[in-house]
Design a protein around this motif. Sequence first.
Motif, mmCIF file in Angstrom:
data_model
loop_
_atom_site.group_PDB
_atom_site.id
_atom_site.type_symbol
_atom_site.label_atom_id
_atom_site.label_comp_id
_atom_site.label_asym_id
_atom_site.label_seq_id
_atom_site.Cartn_x
_atom_site.Cartn_y
_atom_site.Cartn_z
ATOM 1 N N ARG A 277 0.863 -1.184 0.000
ATOM 2 C CA ARG A 277 0.000 0.000 0.000
ATOM 3 C C ARG A 277 0.899 1.234 0.000
ATOM 4 O O ARG A 277 1.517 1.566 1.005
ATOM 5 C CB ARG A 277 -0.918 -0.016 1.215
ATOM 6 C CG ARG A 277 -1.917 -1.174 1.203
ATOM 7 C CD ARG A 277 -2.756 -1.206 2.466
ATOM 8 N NE ARG A 277 -3.799 -2.218 2.406
ATOM 9 C CZ ARG A 277 -3.615 -3.496 2.695
ATOM 10 N NH1 ARG A 277 -2.418 -3.914 3.077
ATOM 11 N NH2 ARG A 277 -4.618 -4.354 2.615
ATOM 12 N N LEU A 278 0.943 1.878 -1.144
ATOM 13 C CA LEU A 278 1.806 3.055 -1.281
ATOM 14 C C LEU A 278 0.987 4.309 -1.044
ATOM 15 O O LEU A 278 -0.015 4.551 -1.727
ATOM 16 C CB LEU A 278 2.419 3.100 -2.692
ATOM 17 C CG LEU A 278 3.216 1.876 -3.138
ATOM 18 C CD1 LEU A 278 3.881 2.152 -4.475
ATOM 19 C CD2 LEU A 278 4.255 1.490 -2.094
ATOM 20 N N GLN A 279 1.391 5.084 -0.073
ATOM 21 C CA GLN A 279 0.690 6.329 0.221
ATOM 22 C C GLN A 279 1.632 7.489 -0.049
ATOM 23 O O GLN A 279 2.712 7.574 0.533
ATOM 24 C CB GLN A 279 0.222 6.355 1.683
ATOM 25 C CG GLN A 279 -0.584 7.610 2.025
ATOM 26 C CD GLN A 279 -1.195 7.518 3.420
ATOM 27 O OE1 GLN A 279 -1.314 6.439 3.988
ATOM 28 N NE2 GLN A 279 -1.577 8.660 3.960
ATOM 29 N N GLU A 280 1.203 8.369 -0.949
ATOM 30 C CA GLU A 280 2.032 9.519 -1.298
ATOM 31 C C GLU A 280 1.699 10.688 -0.384
ATOM 32 O O GLU A 280 0.526 10.953 -0.098
ATOM 33 C CB GLU A 280 1.803 9.902 -2.764
ATOM 34 C CG GLU A 280 2.201 8.794 -3.728
ATOM 35 C CD GLU A 280 1.878 9.141 -5.167
ATOM 36 O OE1 GLU A 280 2.431 10.133 -5.666
ATOM 37 O OE2 GLU A 280 1.064 8.428 -5.771
ATOM 38 N N ALA A 281 2.717 11.392 0.057
ATOM 39 C CA ALA A 281 2.517 12.526 0.949
ATOM 40 C C ALA A 281 1.731 13.617 0.243
ATOM 41 O O ALA A 281 1.992 13.930 -0.919
ATOM 42 C CB ALA A 281 3.868 13.074 1.414
ATOM 43 N N ALA A 282 0.753 14.183 0.920
ATOM 44 C CA ALA A 282 -0.024 15.282 0.347
ATOM 45 C C ALA A 282 0.869 16.509 0.216
ATOM 46 O O ALA A 282 1.683 16.789 1.107
ATOM 47 C CB ALA A 282 -1.217 15.604 1.247
ATOM 48 N N PRO A 283 0.765 17.257 -0.874
ATOM 49 C CA PRO A 283 1.613 18.440 -1.045
ATOM 50 C C PRO A 283 1.262 19.544 -0.063
ATOM 51 O O PRO A 283 0.128 19.630 0.406
ATOM 52 C CB PRO A 283 1.319 18.883 -2.485
ATOM 53 C CG PRO A 283 -0.060 18.359 -2.758
ATOM 54 C CD PRO A 283 -0.155 17.063 -2.007
ATOM 55 N N ASN A 284 2.242 20.350 0.247
ATOM 56 C CA ASN A 284 2.007 21.515 1.085
ATOM 57 C C ASN A 284 1.025 22.447 0.386
ATOM 58 O O ASN A 284 1.159 22.722 -0.800
ATOM 59 C CB ASN A 284 3.343 22.231 1.324
ATOM 60 C CG ASN A 284 3.202 23.349 2.333
ATOM 61 O OD1 ASN A 284 2.373 24.229 2.196
ATOM 62 N ND2 ASN A 284 4.027 23.307 3.372
ATOM 63 N N VAL A 285 0.020 22.917 1.105
ATOM 64 C CA VAL A 285 -1.007 23.777 0.509
ATOM 65 C C VAL A 285 -0.380 24.982 -0.178
ATOM 66 O O VAL A 285 -0.813 25.406 -1.251
ATOM 67 C CB VAL A 285 -2.018 24.244 1.589
ATOM 68 C CG1 VAL A 285 -2.976 25.268 1.008
ATOM 69 C CG2 VAL A 285 -2.785 23.053 2.137
ATOM 70 N N ASP A 286 0.664 25.529 0.410
ATOM 71 C CA ASP A 286 1.290 26.715 -0.168
ATOM 72 C C ASP A 286 1.969 26.427 -1.498
ATOM 73 O O ASP A 286 2.257 27.336 -2.263
ATOM 74 C CB ASP A 286 2.324 27.292 0.808
ATOM 75 C CG ASP A 286 1.676 27.835 2.062
ATOM 76 O OD1 ASP A 286 0.494 28.197 1.994
ATOM 77 O OD2 ASP A 286 2.355 27.886 3.099
#
Length: 564
Positions: free
Chosen positions: A182-191
């Motif tokens: 299960r590969l989970q990609e980090a959510a990008p910084n909102v900025d």
Amino acid sequence: MKTLVQTEFTAADALVNELVQAGVEAAFGIVSIHNMPIYDAILREGSIHLVTARGESGAVNMADGYARATGKLGVVITSTGTGAGNAAGSLVESWSAGVPVLHITGEVASPYLGTGRGYIHECKDQLAMMEGACKKAYQLRKPEQIVSIIRKAIHETMKAPAGPITVQIPIDYQSAIIPKSRLQEAAPNVDAVPSKTKFHFNREVIERIVSAKRPVIWAGGGVIAAEASKEVKTLAESIGAAVITSQSGKGSIPENHPLCIGHFASYKEVKELVKSSDLLISIGVRFRGNETTNWQVEVPEEHIAIDADLEAVNRNFDVAYGLIGDAKYILSQILESLSEEDISPDPQYMEEVETIRNQVRDHLRKTLGPYEGFLDGMRRLLPKDTILVRDVTVQANVWGSRLFDIYEPRTSIHASGGGIGQGLPTAIGAQFGQKDKVVVLMAGDGGFMVNVGEMATAVQEELPIIIILFDDAGYGILRNIQDAAYGRRVAVDLLSPDFVKLAESMGFTAEKAESAEAFVSELEAAVSRRKPSMIVVDMEKVGPMAKPFEGPPGAREAFRPKKL
């Protein structure tokens, strides 16, 4: 039939999980001994609808049409070797049009890759063949990496500039048991998300737009892909700009708008307008040769190009200001800056634009002869959101692509690469993706026979497409080019079947039309029926156009003997 519950988790299962996670609802293709584990995994998962085509070429076109009509990812599954080769030509069309299509194909068992030992369906270098037809082609080297490579391929096909990606998977890898990674990609910084940040373009860009007195907007397929039609219309109205569209850009702005000249860039009056303009804003345009008289259009030095593809800048015309990124976002930032400016569009110039808009349409209408009644009947009877799919044929090229007004994005589909015969399966994919809309195909008898078997697919899937088949017993465009260039013909006359009987044998309701009046009556019935329908236009009985179509600009000269 027994339901088999499979407890082992295979690479095929992992592939299907990635498709489901990506929101895939449909896949087109043909089952084979080299993709059967994938098909079985889709069956067991249960949420993806499998559409069985009659040929790999048509399957790719279906995925392509589905993607163009919906804006979603198109998925196609083929076999290895010949099956992958059959898909290649249609993948070239997807590449030419920048359509997000994920092509999953089998490969021979991994121990035999590249050995030339004659493993069934073996191809000498399938990866190279796919690479030539696609944006990119990947080979799965290890079953355990299936999640990574499929996710990467999905990202790549959707990333601008979009295009088809092939992933080929050896048959033994498909059924290999692997761990559930299960590969989970980090959510990008909102900025860091572009929509949350200011696009710092050169201030001169805004100054140049504000000062322009004769601006022209050239809208291409990138506008549709970025869903930026609203922004293009607002920009045009704000600065009083003429709007030219490419074939792929039809629907960027409603074509009944007084500022919309439309797909007429190669016409004399429009070329003169562009030449005399003091600012060109091109948005997601490829500037194809046949749409610019092989790049003979003279564009102003002040050229602002907005494109998601960095390599597109200065490829065909020089650019003074290149703005790279999502067209919708960049245009919204430009509009925000322009809202603070005092802009007064020149009413005299806007009248000139509307005059040219009417002139090119009137001139073209005069060439249609009896087919003017076909055009007017179609536009009157078909809903505004009808999806018009056009194969390469005289009537589609001459007036279907120019005089039939398109009002909304994703309701105009054509063969960008110019290959014949892809219209029928493309229309099937579009109708599958937009079941509640009317989908109409304009095709010629010569091209139609290339994928005629896909009529059975339309009936099996209960898709109410309407086929308008212009039957002149041959390759009409090539006939006209040969007549103009040589005064003689070769290999252009074809023996046609009885298309009405053929369509009926496939499950279509079919009728022949020998006049514009009969055509309009049959079209009205087809629209109401909402079942697979075909209208065969007997072009010999209807009669010729008032002026023969002699091919794209410069075609006649290109084929005459000359010294290079």
